[in-house]
Design a protein around this motif. Structure first.
Motif, PDB file in Angstrom:
ATOM      1  N   MET A   1       0.852  -1.179   0.000  1.00 39.66           N
ATOM      2  CA  MET A   1       0.000   0.000   0.000  1.00 39.66           C
ATOM      3  C   MET A   1       0.896   1.239   0.000  1.00 39.66           C
ATOM      4  O   MET A   1       1.857   1.310   0.740  1.00 39.66           O
ATOM      5  CB  MET A   1      -0.901  -0.024   1.245  1.00 39.66           C
ATOM      6  N   THR A   2       0.527   2.192  -0.843  1.00 41.73           N
ATOM      7  CA  THR A   2       1.309   3.428  -0.911  1.00 41.73           C
ATOM      8  C   THR A   2       1.054   4.286   0.333  1.00 41.73           C
ATOM      9  O   THR A   2       0.069   4.086   1.049  1.00 41.73           O
ATOM     10  CB  THR A   2       0.913   4.255  -2.155  1.00 41.73           C
ATOM     11  N   LYS A   3       1.938   5.241   0.545  1.00 38.60           N
ATOM     12  CA  LYS A   3       1.765   6.153   1.687  1.00 38.60           C
ATOM     13  C   LYS A   3       0.465   6.933   1.553  1.00 38.60           C
ATOM     14  O   LYS A   3      -0.265   7.108   2.528  1.00 38.60           O
ATOM     15  CB  LYS A   3       2.944   7.122   1.780  1.00 38.60           C
ATOM     16  N   ASN A   4       0.180   7.409   0.314  1.00 42.10           N
ATOM     17  CA  ASN A   4      -1.056   8.166   0.111  1.00 42.10           C
ATOM     18  C   ASN A   4      -2.282   7.322   0.418  1.00 42.10           C
ATOM     19  O   ASN A   4      -3.232   7.788   1.037  1.00 42.10           O
ATOM     20  CB  ASN A   4      -1.134   8.707  -1.318  1.00 42.10           C
ATOM     21  N   ALA A   5      -2.272   6.065  -0.009  1.00 41.11           N
ATOM     22  CA  ALA A   5      -3.402   5.169   0.265  1.00 41.11           C
ATOM     23  C   ALA A   5      -3.562   4.972   1.765  1.00 41.11           C
ATOM     24  O   ALA A   5      -4.681   4.965   2.285  1.00 41.11           O
ATOM     25  CB  ALA A   5      -3.209   3.833  -0.440  1.00 41.11           C
ATOM     26  N   ASN A  43      -6.438   6.157  -5.558  1.00 36.81           N
ATOM     27  CA  ASN A  43      -6.279   5.407  -4.310  1.00 36.81           C
ATOM     28  C   ASN A  43      -7.613   4.960  -3.734  1.00 36.81           C
ATOM     29  O   ASN A  43      -7.720   3.858  -3.193  1.00 36.81           O
ATOM     30  CB  ASN A  43      -5.487   6.219  -3.287  1.00 36.81           C
ATOM     31  N   LEU A  44      -8.643   5.791  -3.851  1.00 38.87           N
ATOM     32  CA  LEU A  44      -9.975   5.384  -3.390  1.00 38.87           C
ATOM     33  C   LEU A  44     -10.456   4.166  -4.167  1.00 38.87           C
ATOM     34  O   LEU A  44     -10.989   3.213  -3.587  1.00 38.87           O
ATOM     35  CB  LEU A  44     -10.975   6.538  -3.541  1.00 38.87           C
ATOM     36  N   SER A  45     -10.240   4.184  -5.465  1.00 35.26           N
ATOM     37  CA  SER A  45     -10.632   3.048  -6.301  1.00 35.26           C
ATOM     38  C   SER A  45      -9.891   1.781  -5.879  1.00 35.26           C
ATOM     39  O   SER A  45     -10.490   0.707  -5.729  1.00 35.26           O
ATOM     40  CB  SER A  45     -10.349   3.363  -7.773  1.00 35.26           C
ATOM     41  N   GLN A  50      -9.738  -3.471  -3.023  1.00 31.95           N
ATOM     42  CA  GLN A  50      -9.094  -4.330  -2.026  1.00 31.95           C
ATOM     43  C   GLN A  50     -10.025  -4.661  -0.858  1.00 31.95           C
ATOM     44  O   GLN A  50      -9.671  -5.440   0.020  1.00 31.95           O
ATOM     45  CB  GLN A  50      -7.833  -3.649  -1.484  1.00 31.95           C
ATOM     46  N   GLY A  51     -11.210  -4.055  -0.841  1.00 37.57           N
ATOM     47  CA  GLY A  51     -12.168  -4.314   0.226  1.00 37.57           C
ATOM     48  C   GLY A  51     -11.820  -3.645   1.545  1.00 37.57           C
ATOM     49  O   GLY A  51     -12.294  -4.056   2.597  1.00 37.57           O
TER      50      GLY A  51
END
Length: 126
Positions: A1-5, A43-45, A50-51
């Motif tokens: 997972m990215t930092k932004n996510a 990131n929202l998508s 990913q649930g």
């Protein structure tokens, strides 16, 4: 997972509201000035796929995002106000009526909120 996510997930999981992508972007920019709105949408998508969060769509209003926790929603048909409601878990009852394994369900109960009812009846105080 990215930092932004991870930041976006934290914002959603700590919010008492059902935030739009724009509201999430504004909160994220408070500490991460260079984040683009497209990054938030992407990131929202990904988080939805990913649930890790759920997207709530109400016709005529921007999509909103919510944490993963078993609950349903009340939706005002006049103003689009979205509120959590804790109904008895209906999963078992619904599963008995469908012939395939059910992953999840999303229940939205439509109503007219108190404020809109007052406006409709002309009783809203100024």
């Amino acid at each position: 997972m990215t930092k932004n996510a991870a930041y976006i997930l934290e914002i959603i999981n700590h919010s008492d509201s059902h935030l739009t992508a724009e509201q999430i972007h504004l909160q994220l920019k408070e500490n991460h000035k260079s984040v683009a709105q497209a990054t938030v949408y992407n990131n929202l998508s990904a988080l939805c796929q990913q649930g890790l969060i759920r997207k709530i769509s109400v016709e005529g209003y921007p999509d909103r995002y919510d944490r993963i926790r078993r609950h349903d929603h009340l939706v005002c048909r006049k103003c689009g106000k979205l509120s959590d409601v804790m109904l008895e878990d209906l999963t078992e009852q619904i599963q008995k009526q469908v012939s395939v394994p059910m992953l999840s369900y999303d229940l939205k109960v439509n109503y007219i909120c108190d404020e809109c009812r007052k406006k409709q009846n002309g009783t809203l105080e100024h």
